[in-house]
Design an enzyme around this catalytic site. Structure first.
Site, PDB file in Angstrom:
ATOM      1  N   HIS A 149     -11.945  11.379  18.974  1.00  0.00           N
ATOM      2  CA  HIS A 149     -12.726  10.154  19.134  1.00  0.00           C
ATOM      3  C   HIS A 149     -14.092  10.355  18.524  1.00  0.00           C
ATOM      4  O   HIS A 149     -14.669  11.425  18.686  1.00  0.00           O
ATOM      5  CB  HIS A 149     -12.870   9.821  20.612  1.00  0.00           C
ATOM      6  CG  HIS A 149     -13.719   8.600  20.851  1.00  0.00           C
ATOM      7  ND1 HIS A 149     -13.228   7.333  20.638  1.00  0.00           N
ATOM      8  CD2 HIS A 149     -15.010   8.481  21.245  1.00  0.00           C
ATOM      9  CE1 HIS A 149     -14.200   6.471  20.906  1.00  0.00           C
ATOM     10  NE2 HIS A 149     -15.280   7.132  21.277  1.00  0.00           N
ATOM     11  N   ALA A 171       0.578  -6.685 -15.474  1.00  0.00           N
ATOM     12  CA  ALA A 171       1.054  -5.629 -14.559  1.00  0.00           C
ATOM     13  C   ALA A 171       2.202  -6.209 -13.761  1.00  0.00           C
ATOM     14  O   ALA A 171       2.046  -6.591 -12.619  1.00  0.00           O
ATOM     15  CB  ALA A 171      -0.082  -5.175 -13.630  1.00  0.00           C
ATOM     16  N   VAL A 172       3.341  -6.318 -14.434  1.00  0.00           N
ATOM     17  CA  VAL A 172       4.474  -6.959 -13.768  1.00  0.00           C
ATOM     18  C   VAL A 172       5.534  -5.947 -13.336  1.00  0.00           C
ATOM     19  O   VAL A 172       6.646  -6.327 -12.983  1.00  0.00           O
ATOM     20  CB  VAL A 172       5.135  -8.016 -14.677  1.00  0.00           C
ATOM     21  CG1 VAL A 172       4.172  -9.161 -14.919  1.00  0.00           C
ATOM     22  CG2 VAL A 172       5.574  -7.392 -15.987  1.00  0.00           C
ATOM     23  N   GLY A 173       5.175  -4.687 -13.342  1.00  0.00           N
ATOM     24  CA  GLY A 173       6.148  -3.692 -12.911  1.00  0.00           C
ATOM     25  C   GLY A 173       6.386  -2.662 -13.981  1.00  0.00           C
ATOM     26  O   GLY A 173       5.817  -2.730 -15.069  1.00  0.00           O
TER      27      GLY A 173
END
Ligand SMILES: Cc1cc2nc3c(=O)[nH]c(=O)nc-3n(C[C@H](O)[C@H](O)[C@H](O)COP(=O)(O)OP(=O)(O)OC[C@H]3O[C@@H](n4cnc5c(N)ncnc54)[C@H](O)[C@@H]3O)c2cc1C
Lengths: 497, 474
Positions: B450, B275-277
């Site tokens: 909150h 997975a190098v791009g």
């Protein structure tokens, strides 16, 4: 690393202080021990010194703010550090992202791309919401060329419409009442909004920041004329609020001017009741409402004292000491206190005990710009007139310059106030509670005195002695005063003391 | 003309039905255009079928398992068992639901969806070849065209994907069994997301990265919590090493790496994941026929309307440049469709957010402090740690922080970085702030629910203003 400087413990028991003034500005170089701020505690004004050599990077509070001991008040850049570098909480945002590799995972380039498409002129881009940008395109307006009237210069819908109509930017368009006469160019814009009727709506749309501005300026946002409508509701911008506030102020000023023609300033002014003033007030109140005051008045012939001081003055001056009457009065008072120890005491209400003091620390009330301060000369009985004179002068000076140490304002056993320095005869001094007596001095003046049936001119000093009637009775007060008077009438008696 | 090849007329032809293409098609349909959407593989493109959606499905599923098995501190004892094939079935179901939805939406908006590979024949004609030999083809004569062909993974020489031992991200998302061990080549966001998933499933993960850190392009303080957690999960990292080759062994493979100085190391594992791009797809549709050529980086250049050098042809999504992200593709798709329909539209957004679905997540939008400085602003920066946020503490993983970057003078929010629980969601509010030209005060004075993580956004703004409540001010 920038150095954060916390408000130090400026004196025993002091929890907070008001920053009266800053003595330095951001960017100023400072050296260690150089005063950076004047802080007023409930006791005195002290100068707070810098702990380091460096540069002021940030002043965290405005003058006039109450700050608790331990809060950071100044950030210093230490020597050799860049002042401009904001004290960001991180230390590693070193532009790494800018050199994102061509790896497909980087998301950064998008900003660079879009930056080119929007306002390219300055680092500042055009701030406008997407809907306004769309409108600008629809109306064929270059949004980068529109100057915004929204909060902090944000371009609003009406700015874009105005630009499209070729009007002066900032002039409201849609909301202008149709009935308004078409005046010469410019007049509409110049009409102060205060002349518009106050709006008085039930509901007003505005950004939170705008509401903040309204609050700061004490403006009711429902009263501000709307600049535009959103979803059928009046929408108000921060600028509109400011304009409205200015208009209101102008109107008020005009009112005042009409009422008090010729007067310049406002009729009333509200000055915060705090700091030294409030401390004095609180103490006075406590004293007056705790200790039942009785004031005993008498006048003493001090002709001899006046002559004596005249004789001694050059000798004192030779030793660089300014000789006033106060040291003599203090000596006389101490001599009398030894005779009437109940006047050199205080009441410990909690313990239910009268505390008699066998030491004689005399407080001398001094008027300063900030109000009354009472520096204390310790162990007056053990000091010479000259020593006392020297000390009183020094303490009074320090009190006026507000550099006096807190210890010098504490621990008196009996106080003297010299209201006569300004003129006048009698008054009701308020006891420096929990002491039980205070002697007030009127002005030493030549006054008519009856002597063996003849009226003669003598130097006289009116005395006002207030006592806490719970501890001291009127008779004792009179006897004490007589004793003091004896020493002042015949000051040579003090030589025996 | 080929016999039987009759050209159908269409106002707009879109090549590629990924995040960019299908959004453009639906928007154009809404605006009344006659649209033809051509896809050779699967509707929804990479994102829906092989990218964002399946990867997030697996991340969520493995998180459920991992959290349950790792919550003893909360008093929860469980020993979850993962059936990988069932997980895959569930994930495929999610994908099917989404792609089916997209198909329906296309249909409902009058979009004509065509299956097949499109190729330009000339400036106004596309030929679509249907899959398989002899399936025939048809031609479309268009007035406007949008190129939305996306991207494909980059192959490292010597590491051709075989779906068995050398896997692409797509193969990993389709695994039916959990490998015992993997070597992951590349520590970018895809590599890191996949590594995290596998590590949580119990795989031994060894990451090999040529550069010297994970997630290049992100500030190091954002990356630090991710790296720390990855290490806690047992992921091993080797930096400064490039994958050089691999060989089969008895029970798997051995991957050889090389440093710049030529030093070699070897790593044994069951499989390798590369997975190098990703690289833009510009070679499938005969762009030469209309005279379009990619730039040096392989992308088609476009202007602020997503228009290419050929006036009536547009390009969007991964093929049109960085960032290669689905939401960028969609945004460009909408703009291209609107421009073609004659609407005033343009790409003039201030920032594109990005999210990394690691553990913890990273979300960024707009400028970093350094970028703001470079752009000539004097940045005011506020930061709030999740460690001081009540809701974050209840997640059990209160790592990370929210950082907001604004212009000191005007207070305008210029950007933000978040690392921590749900950073991918929190970044949305900050994106809105940047886009709206909101000021720090606007953010700080907006009441936040909150207890929520979003309170940290408010507190970071307050911190930048110097009056944070729950942290010491700057
Ligand atoms: C594992 C993984 C995880 C990801 N995670 C994320 C994420 O979390 N967030 C995010 O934003 N992005 C993510 N992405 C990236 C995202 O998938 C892409 O940015 C997005 O899919 C780009 O959309 P697109 O429309 O440009 O192209 P694509 O989705 O690539 O679609 C292009 C389509 O064009 C088709 N095509 C190509 N040539 C032709 C032709 N000649 N004729 C017909 N059809 C053709 C292809 O078959 C493909 O379906 C991820 C990618 C991967 C691989």
């Amino acid at each position: 690393m920038p150095r954060e400087f916390k408000l130090p413990d400026v004196g025993e028991g002091v929890a907070e202080g008001e920053i009266v003034s800053w003595l330095v500005e951001v960017g100023d170089p400072v050296s260690e021990d150089q005063p950076v701020a004047e802080v007023e505690t409930d006791k005195a004004v002290v100068e707070v010194p810098s702990p380091v050599n460096g540069t002021v990077q940030e002043l965290h509070y405005e003058a006039g703010t109450m700050v608790e001991v331990g809060e950071v008040i100044v950030t210093f850049a230490l020597e050799g550090e860049d002042v401009a570098a904001a004290p960001a909480p991180t230390d590693d945002s070193d532009g790494k992202a800018a050199e994102a590799p061509a790896d497909a995972d980087a998301a950064e380039t998008a900003d660079a791309e879009t930056a080119v498409e929007s306002a390219p002129d300055t680092g500042g881009r055009t701030f406008a919401p997407p809907s306004v940008r769309t409108l600008a395109r629809e109306l064929d307006v270059d949004i980068g060329a529109v100057s915004g009237t929204g909060p902090s210069g944000r371009v609003t819908e009406s700015d874009v419409r105005a630009a499209a109509d070729g009007e002066t930017v900032g002039e409201a368009t849609e909301e202008k009442p149709a009935a308004e006469p078409a005046a010469e160019p410019g007049t509409t814009a110049e009409t102060p909004p205060s002349s518009e009727p106050a709006a008085d709506r039930d509901r007003t749309l505005a950004a939170p920041a705008t509401r903040g501005v309204a609050k700061d300026l004490d403006v009711d946002i429902d009263q501000v004329p709307a600049v535009e409508r959103r979803d059928g509701e009046a929408f108000v911008t921060a600028d509109a609020v400011r304009e409205y506030a200015e208009g209101q102020q102008a109107a008020q000023a005009a009112d005042v001017a009409t009422v008090a023609a010729g007067e310049t300033g406002p009729r009333e002014e509200r000055i915060p009741y705090k700091g030294v003033r409030k401390t004095i007030g609180d103490k006075m109140e406590e004293s007056k409402y705790t200790a039942p005051h009785v004031t005993h008045h008498d006048t003493v012939d001090v002709t001899e004292l006046v002559a004596m001081r005249e004789r001694l003055k050059p000798h004192a001056e030779a030793q660089d000491v300014r000789l006033t009457y106060m040291p003599f009065v203090m000596k006389a008072v101490v001599a009398a206190l030894k005779e009437f120890p109940e006047l050199n005491s205080s009441l410990d209400e909690e313990a239910g005990e009268v505390v008699r003091k066998h030491y004689y620390n005399i407080g001398v009330a001094v008027a300063t710009e900030a109000g009354l301060m009472v520096p204390v000369v310790d162990d007056v009985d053990a000091k010479s007139v000259l020593e006392i004179a020297e000390e009183v002068n020094r303490l009074a000076e320090e009190a006026r310059e507000r550099t006096i140490a807190l210890e010098d304002l504490q621990g008196s056993t009996f106080s003297i106030t010299n209201f006569g320095a300004i003129g006048g005869e009698y008054a009701t001094p308020i006891i420096n509670y929990p002491e039980v007596g205070i002697l007030g001095l009127g002005a030493i003046e030549e006054r008519p005195v009856a002597e063996d049936g003849d009226v003669v001119a003598r130097q006289t000093l009116p005395l006002s002695l207030s006592i806490d009637h719970r501890i001291v009775d009127g008779a004792d007060a009179a006897a004490f005063t007589n004793d003091v008077m004896g020493y002042l009438e015949t000051p040579s008696l003090l030589l025996l003391k | 003309m080929v016999v039987g090849d009759v050209a159908t007329g269409t106002e707009l032809a879109i090549v590629g039905a990924g995040s960019g293409g299908y959004v453009a098609a639906i928007r154009a349909g809404q605006l009344g255009l006659d649209v033809t959407l051509i896809e050779e593989d699967a509707i929804g493109g990479v994102c829906l079928n092989y990218g964002c959606i399946p990867s997030k499905a697996l991340i969520s599923a493995t998180d459920v398992a991992h959290e349950a098995g790792d919550a003893e501190e909360m008093g929860v004892y469980a020993d979850p068992e993962v059936q990988m094939d069932e997980m895959k079935t569930w994930k495929d179901g999610v994908v099917d639901q989404l792609t089916g939805g997209v198909e329906n939406l296309c249909e409902a908006n009058g979009v004509n969806v065509v299956e097949g590979r499109a190729e330009f024949v000339d400036e106004n004609t596309l030929r679509v070849a249907h899959g398989g030999e002899g399936q025939g083809s048809e031609s479309y004569e268009f007035e406007h065209a949008i190129v939305a062909t996306g991207s494909r993974p980059i192959e490292v020489p010597g590491f051709e994907f075989d779906g068995e031992t050398v896997l692409s991200s797509r193969d990993v998302l389709d695994l039916e069994t959990i490998p015992d061990s993997v070597v992951v080549v590349g520590a970018g966001y895809i590599g890191m997301e996949l590594s995290t998933v596998l590590a949580k499933l119990g795989t031994d993960v060894q990451v090999v990265e040529m550069l010297d850190d994970v997630l290049p392009g992100y500030e190091s303080d954002l990356v630090r919590p991710v790296k720390r957690r990855a290490a806690d999960l047992g992921i091993e990292f080797s930096f400064g090493e490039a994958a050089a080759g691999w060989a089969e062994t008895d029970d798997g493979i051995v991957v050889t790496t090389e440093t710049e100085e030529g030093e070699e190391s070897t790593y044994e594992a069951e499989k390798a994941i590369v997975a190098v791009g990703r690289t833009p797809v510009t070679d499938t549709l005969n762009l030469e026929a209309i005279g379009l050529e990619p730039n040096d980086d392989g992308f088609l250049e476009t202007d602020h309307e997503a228009r290419t050098d050929v006036d009536h042809v547009f390009a969007i999504g991964d093929v049109a440049g960085e960032p290669m992200l689905a939401h960028k593709a969609s945004a460009e798709g909408a703009v291209a469709a609107e421009v073609i329909a004659g609407e005033p539209s343009a790409l003039d957004h201030q920032a594109i957010p990005a999210a990394v679905f690691t553990d913890p997540e990273i979300g960024t939008v707009g400028m970093t402090e350094a970028e703001a400085e470079d752009a000539g602003f004097e940045p005011a920066v506020g930061k709030f740690r999740f460690g001081a946020n009540g809701r974050a503490l209840t997640t059990g993983h209160p790592d990370g922080f929210v950082r907001i970057v604004a212009d000191e003078d005007s207070g305008f929010v210029l950007g933000a970085q978040v690392v921590g629980p749900d950073a991918s969601e929190l970044i949305a509010e900050l994106g809105l702030a940047v886009e709206m030209g909101a000021t720090l005060e606007d953010v700080a004075r907006t009441i936040h629910t909150h207890p929520t993580l979003s309170e940290s956004v408010m507190e970071a703004a307050e911190h930048a203003l110097g009056h944070a409540i729950h942290t010491l001010n700057r």
